[in-house]
Design a protein around this motif. Sequence first.
Motif, PDB file in Angstrom:
ATOM      1  N   LYS A 154      51.689  63.775  48.704  1.00 22.22           N
ATOM      2  CA  LYS A 154      53.098  64.052  49.005  1.00 22.22           C
ATOM      3  C   LYS A 154      53.602  65.295  48.264  1.00 22.22           C
ATOM      4  O   LYS A 154      54.335  65.212  47.282  1.00 22.22           O
ATOM      5  CB  LYS A 154      53.991  62.863  48.656  1.00 22.22           C
ATOM      6  N   SER A 155      53.199  66.450  48.734  1.00 19.34           N
ATOM      7  CA  SER A 155      53.636  67.702  48.115  1.00 19.34           C
ATOM      8  C   SER A 155      53.944  68.710  49.199  1.00 19.34           C
ATOM      9  O   SER A 155      53.292  68.737  50.247  1.00 19.34           O
ATOM     10  CB  SER A 155      52.540  68.244  47.188  1.00 19.34           C
ATOM     11  N   ASP A 156      54.947  69.557  48.964  1.00 13.74           N
ATOM     12  CA  ASP A 156      55.312  70.565  49.956  1.00 13.74           C
ATOM     13  C   ASP A 156      54.640  71.907  49.691  1.00 13.74           C
ATOM     14  O   ASP A 156      54.949  72.900  50.335  1.00 13.74           O
ATOM     15  CB  ASP A 156      56.835  70.750  50.024  1.00 13.74           C
ATOM     16  N   ASN A 166      45.938  62.921  51.101  1.00 13.64           N
ATOM     17  CA  ASN A 166      45.808  61.734  50.261  1.00 13.64           C
ATOM     18  C   ASN A 166      44.454  61.746  49.577  1.00 13.64           C
ATOM     19  O   ASN A 166      43.592  62.586  49.863  1.00 13.64           O
ATOM     20  CB  ASN A 166      46.014  60.448  51.069  1.00 13.64           C
ATOM     21  N   GLN A 222      55.540  78.040  48.714  1.00 12.97           N
ATOM     22  CA  GLN A 222      56.495  76.967  48.957  1.00 12.97           C
ATOM     23  C   GLN A 222      57.725  77.528  49.652  1.00 12.97           C
ATOM     24  O   GLN A 222      58.071  78.704  49.457  1.00 12.97           O
ATOM     25  CB  GLN A 222      56.917  76.314  47.637  1.00 12.97           C
ATOM     26  N   ARG A 259      51.558  74.742  49.637  1.00 14.69           N
ATOM     27  CA  ARG A 259      50.487  75.104  50.567  1.00 14.69           C
ATOM     28  C   ARG A 259      49.702  76.267  49.988  1.00 14.69           C
ATOM     29  O   ARG A 259      50.201  77.042  49.164  1.00 14.69           O
ATOM     30  CB  ARG A 259      51.045  75.478  51.949  1.00 14.69           C
ATOM     31  N   ASP A 289      48.643  72.830  54.095  1.00 15.37           N
ATOM     32  CA  ASP A 289      49.678  72.308  53.217  1.00 15.37           C
ATOM     33  C   ASP A 289      49.254  70.899  52.803  1.00 15.37           C
ATOM     34  O   ASP A 289      48.361  70.308  53.381  1.00 15.37           O
ATOM     35  CB  ASP A 289      51.058  72.313  53.888  1.00 15.37           C
ATOM     36  N   SER A 299      51.306  68.176  52.475  1.00 16.67           N
ATOM     37  CA  SER A 299      52.344  67.185  52.738  1.00 16.67           C
ATOM     38  C   SER A 299      51.786  65.852  53.216  1.00 16.67           C
ATOM     39  O   SER A 299      52.412  64.802  53.032  1.00 16.67           O
ATOM     40  CB  SER A 299      53.345  67.734  53.758  1.00 16.67           C
ATOM     41  N   LYS A 300      50.610  65.884  53.869  1.00 22.31           N
ATOM     42  CA  LYS A 300      50.021  64.640  54.362  1.00 22.31           C
ATOM     43  C   LYS A 300      48.667  64.354  53.707  1.00 22.31           C
ATOM     44  O   LYS A 300      47.938  63.472  54.163  1.00 22.31           O
ATOM     45  CB  LYS A 300      49.868  64.700  55.878  1.00 22.31           C
TER      46      LYS A 300
END
Length: 388
Positions: free
Chosen positions: A14-16, A28, A157, A18, A23, A25-26
């Motif tokens: 969970k990070s914005d 894991n 970012q 890249r 990136d 964001s998804k």
Amino acid sequence: MKITQVEERAVPIKSDIRNAFIDFSKMNVSVVAVKTDVIKNGKSVVGYGFNSNGRYAPSGLLRERFIPRLLEASEQEITDDDGANLDPFKIWNVLMTGEKPGGHGERSVAVGVIDMAIWDAVAKIEEKPLHQLLAERYRRGKADSSVFVYAAGGYYQPGKGNEALQQEMRTYLEAGYSVVKMKIGGVPLEEDIRRIEAVIDVTGDAGKLAVDANGRFDLDEAIAYAKALEPYGLFWYEEAGDPLDYALQNTLGRYYSHPMATGENLFSMQDARNLISYGGMRPDRDYLQFDCALSYGLVEYMRTLDMLEANGWSSRRCIPHGGHQMSLNIAAGLGLGGNESYPGVFEPFGGFADDYPVENGYVQLPEVPGVGFEAKNNLYTLLRSVLQ
């Protein structure tokens, strides 16, 4: 002794942020707990492992193939000759039963996750920090007292301009790092050069800045960046092209005289051997970034180190990707050149023990049995929850 339970959980990053390619964001990672029937201090010994950032959680592979093989193995297949401890090399063979050579893909990540947990358990059973255990077994007992670490950041970012980039790098320098790294390749070359010069204004020395393209460039782009970067004398120019494009890497060395680095996305000893055989890597200045947590674990990493030594490479040219405590232990115990660090990024997996600050670019390791996860509170809290 027996392994009584193995559990896996996929945990989001969970990070914005890249880099030039993806990136996060998804993204894991898989977290694994391996419980044994060995009792220390009134509790069962549990080894923990996880995969490094940049690869998704290999949950299916772990649950369908590798964990069942481990649980189905006999005691003799997973323990040392005395039956007193787990044998990581025997366990590696169990995990790879039925696996064809080549085609490494995500299975190298799955095996690497379990391998980390096994080594954590092995060191805990011997009641020694992993770096000490490794030094005693493979380096005549001499572990490095501290390890060089650099701060990896400088991600792209939303809304992050050069001033914010500069402030980020100041924070790393103030935290004790002597070398910082930033991403390139996500914007046009001219803009990246402005970003690089902005960071050099902060470091005061181009030799304290590394740049990372995350495999973004084709040959022409890689050469264009090489020519633009050459006058600066950066700490290194990292992963310009596809990690398996050895011809690109080889050609690039004709245009760039300063240190280059690559290898974080190579997942076997054979891949590493191909890199140094055909990629034009220079053992007097270039760096190799193989990450055990992505490449079949420490068992395979030691095969890679043996191969490198046979080909005239020093282990000091290895500075692993990943920024995690497992690689830090390997660096100290086996005499590598350092380790990546992600201050404040990819938490709780990135970073090291809570009470061990970076000083003058180096960090010490806690005298905690195993990998030392217990000395990183937020990570240990997460790891323990996998068995609950």
